[in-house]
Scaffold this motif. Structure first.
Motif, mmCIF file in Angstrom:
data_model
loop_
_atom_site.group_PDB
_atom_site.id
_atom_site.type_symbol
_atom_site.label_atom_id
_atom_site.label_comp_id
_atom_site.label_asym_id
_atom_site.label_seq_id
_atom_site.Cartn_x
_atom_site.Cartn_y
_atom_site.Cartn_z
ATOM 1 N N ALA A 6 0.828 -1.207 0.000
ATOM 2 C CA ALA A 6 0.000 0.000 0.000
ATOM 3 C C ALA A 6 0.863 1.257 0.000
ATOM 4 O O ALA A 6 0.552 2.254 -0.677
ATOM 5 C CB ALA A 6 -0.925 0.002 1.207
ATOM 6 N N GLY A 7 1.958 1.204 0.768
ATOM 7 C CA GLY A 7 2.857 2.361 0.779
ATOM 8 C C GLY A 7 3.477 2.606 -0.579
ATOM 9 O O GLY A 7 3.547 3.742 -1.068
ATOM 10 N N TRP B 102 2.262 1.530 -3.441
ATOM 11 C CA TRP B 102 1.207 1.946 -4.366
ATOM 12 C C TRP B 102 0.825 3.406 -4.153
ATOM 13 O O TRP B 102 0.630 4.151 -5.117
ATOM 14 C CB TRP B 102 -0.012 1.068 -4.142
ATOM 15 N N GLY B 103 0.747 3.807 -2.889
ATOM 16 C CA GLY B 103 0.409 5.200 -2.602
ATOM 17 C C GLY B 103 1.464 6.158 -3.119
ATOM 18 O O GLY B 103 1.143 7.218 -3.684
ATOM 19 N N ALA B 104 2.751 5.781 -2.916
ATOM 20 C CA ALA B 104 3.817 6.641 -3.424
ATOM 21 C C ALA B 104 3.761 6.723 -4.945
ATOM 22 O O ALA B 104 3.919 7.809 -5.536
ATOM 23 C CB ALA B 104 5.172 6.107 -2.955
ATOM 24 N N GLN C 24 1.098 6.234 -6.845
ATOM 25 C CA GLN C 24 -0.069 7.007 -7.259
ATOM 26 C C GLN C 24 0.145 8.504 -7.063
ATOM 27 O O GLN C 24 -0.275 9.319 -7.893
ATOM 28 C CB GLN C 24 -1.299 6.542 -6.475
ATOM 29 N N GLY C 25 0.792 8.833 -5.941
ATOM 30 C CA GLY C 25 1.053 10.254 -5.694
ATOM 31 C C GLY C 25 1.982 10.843 -6.745
ATOM 32 O O GLY C 25 1.745 11.951 -7.256
ATOM 33 N N ASP D 19 2.447 9.619 -9.744
ATOM 34 C CA ASP D 19 1.744 9.615 -11.033
ATOM 35 C C ASP D 19 0.750 10.771 -11.123
ATOM 36 O O ASP D 19 0.617 11.401 -12.188
ATOM 37 C CB ASP D 19 1.014 8.288 -11.204
#
Length: 610
Positions: free
Chosen positions: A44-45, A47-49, A51-52, A54
């Motif tokens: 999740a970390g 993926w969050g990084a 996504q942020g 992107d």
């Protein structure tokens, strides 16, 4: 009376083994959950990084892609830079995406070659503003702009391409507003007519006014087709009609001048014969239809041509476009524009890193092809890792299913256990109430009276059962001693004895009176026996006072029938013996007179036994 006990129990032979299995599964599932949690948190970390990053770079990447496509058409970096700024500014003003604005420049550059400097940016901005003002899509208006540039290229080059495109946008927006048409319909009309009107020397304003007026009763493409037929037949018509439709230089007159000459010849309206004559002159029904429609309101057509001729710049298009902009769209587009600028500043530094990763992927692809065995073992390792992950997931799922099953068993056994507990409580409460009822029952005087009656009945039964012993006791010890022994028995072995325990003195007096009565009864019995001895052949012994007789007699000397302790001890001894019961009756002497038969001897023996 013996106490009746009731016991209810429920033994659960399922939950224990299930609990052990559950415990082991919970341990494995706990490790699985911990591992999955760690993996999930890490993923999740990441993926969050991702996504942020992107989200921050995506708008810039989209705009850069659009600019790169336009650059592929040999547009220099200076023109691309101006297009980039124009697209960002337009996105904030009209609430649209900057990359969509820049993408429309590709079609413009493709249809209009030779745009340099500010021209590409101006064409892009004007085309998108016109699309917004006329509620048409950017692609349609971009194609329209290219078509119009091809038709009016000479005028565009003469006044400057940037200025011309702005006037095109302004005039088209005004025509759409005046004639209640759309940008798409105007594009279809000009596509149908092509460069025929321009070749005849008709300016843009008049062409728009004519085709706009025709679109009141027909589509844009039909209007363009009728106008084209009219232009094609104008040369032959002036000869057949004897009218001059060209000026001294051979250029065609304006539409208003032609309509004025036709009205001078045929009047304000045309009848059937005049329509046929015009058809023969222009060679088509489409041209006659155009003349009839425009001749009915030449004043409005004149005003429209004048108004469109006075349009300068694209202010009208901007005014109409901004009137349809949502402030929230502008706010969103503004935020995206700022993010785009930030991303464009970061991408030059990030792109080399991304390229390095991409190059690394290419290198690994080469290694996989060069070392297939190593690639296969790496694949095996990945499969094993995925398999272990699946096993842990299955363990977690099994633990969950066992938890659900345990919950189901608890749901079943829980109410049963509570029912058992309630039944035990009810039984305890019932036992307590029974003791209270017994206590209250024995506290009631009537209960003691009933118990006394039951005791008397029991005593009578006992007397009947042990009558031989009592009779012997009466014979050896006398009536008083036997009754006192019976009194001791009653006190110990019957419920009425409780009364004797509490009221011994009162009842003892009563029993003394009863014993006196029994003594009197004994005297009466002795008198009866004496009278019976007077009968012929009867001689019953009565102790010391009995008179010897020669009649048959029965002498039964006995030992003491009542041992120490009285009748009570005698009964206790009798109860402790086995089922066989023996009794010594001492010596039996039978004195006979005369001959005795078997029946007589048996009767005498029975009497001796009695």
């Amino acid at each position: 009376m013996e106490k009746l006990c009731f016991k209810l129990g429920l033994k659960d032979n399922v939950t224990g083994p299930v609990g052990k299995i559950q415990k082991k599964l919970d341990g494995l599932a706990g490790h699985a959950r911990k591992s999955f949690t760690q993996i999930g948190v890490g993923a999740a970390g990441m993926w969050g990084a991702g996504q942020g990053l992107d989200a921050m770079l995506s708008p810039a990447r989209d705009l850069n892609k659009a600019l790169a496509e336009v650059g592929s058409l040999d547009v220099d970096s200076v023109a691309l830079g101006k297009l980039n700024r124009a697209a960002l500014g337009f996105s904030i003003d009209y609430g649209v995406a900057a990359d969509a604005v820049a993408a429309s420049a590709y079609d413009i550059q493709s249809s209009i070659s030779g745009l340099t400097g500010n021209e590409l940016a101006s064409f892009t901005k004007a085309s998108n503003a016109l699309a917004k003002a006329t509620k048409a899509d950017a692609a349609t208006i971009t194609d329209y702009t290219g078509t119009m540039f091809g038709i009016f290229k000479a005028q565009a080059n003469e006044m400057g391409k940037a200025t011309w495109v702005e006037q095109l946008a302004g005039k088209t927006a005004t025509a759409v507003q005046m004639f209640k048409t759309t940008g798409s319909q105007m594009s279809a009309a000009f596509t149908a007519i092509g460069a025929n009107a321009t070749s005849a020397g008709i300016d843009m304003a008049e062409q728009m006014a004519v085709m706009g007026s025709l679109q009141a009763t027909m589509s844009g493409s039909e209007a363009g087709t009728k106008y084209k037929s009219f232009l094609s037949g104008i040369g032959g018509a002036q000869e057949k009609l004897g009218l001059d439709f060209t000026d001294a230089n051979g250029n065609m007159l304006g539409m208003m001048d032609i309509l004025t000459k036709l009205k001078g010849k045929f009047g304000d309206t045309l009848d059937v014969a005049e329509g046929d004559e015009l058809k023969k002159a222009f060679g088509s029904d489409e041209a006659v239809s155009l003349i009839k429609l425009l001749m009915s309101d030449t004043d409005s057509l004149s005003e429209s041509i004048a108004k469109l001729g006075n349009v300068d710049g694209m202010s009208k298009a901007e005014q109409m476009a901004k009137g349809m902009v949502d402030p929230f769209d502008r706010l969103s587009a503004g935020g995206r524009a700022l993010t785009t600028v930030l991303g464009q500043a970061l991408l030059p530094a990030i792109n080399p890193i991304v390229d390095a990763f991409a190059n690394g992927s290419a290198t690994m692809l080469g290694w996989s092809q060069e070392f297939p065995n190593l690639t296969r073992w790496v694949g095996y390792g990945a499969v094993v890792l995925i398999g272990f992950t699946g096993i842990l997931g299955a363990a977690a799922a099994a633990s969950g299913m066992m938890s659900i099953a345990t919950l189901g068993l608890s749901t079943i056994f829980g109410p049963l256990g509570r029912a058992v507990a309630w039944s035990k409580g009810i039984w305890v409460a019932y036992s307590g109430s029974q003791w209270l009822a017994n206590f209250a029952l024995w506290g009631f005087p009537g209960t003691w009276i009933i118990a006394a009656i039951v005791g008397v009945v029991a005593a009578v039964g006992a007397l009947i059962y042990w009558w031989d012993d009592l009779a012997a006791a009466f014979t050896d010890a006398g009536w008083s001693e036997a009754l006192y022994a019976a009194f001791d028995f009653v006190k110990l072995f019957t419920p009425i004895g409780l009364l004797f325990t509490f009221f011994d003195e009162g009842f003892e007096g009563v029993f003394k009176s009863i014993l006196g009565w029994f003594d009197s009864l004994g005297g009466a019995v002795h008198w009866v026996l004496e009278k019976m001895n007077l009968l012929p052949g009867v001689d019953i012994s009565m102790g010391d006072d009995a008179t010897p007789s020669t009649s048959p007699s029965l002498e039964v000397p006995r030992t003491a029938a009542v041992p120490a302790g009285g009748v009570q001890q005698k009964i206790i001894n009798a109860q402790s013996n086995s089922q066989s019961r023996t009794q010594s009756i001492g010596k039996v002497v039978i004195t006979t007179e005369g001959k005795q038969d078997a029946q007589t001897i048996r009767e005498q023996l029975l009497m001796a036994g009695a």
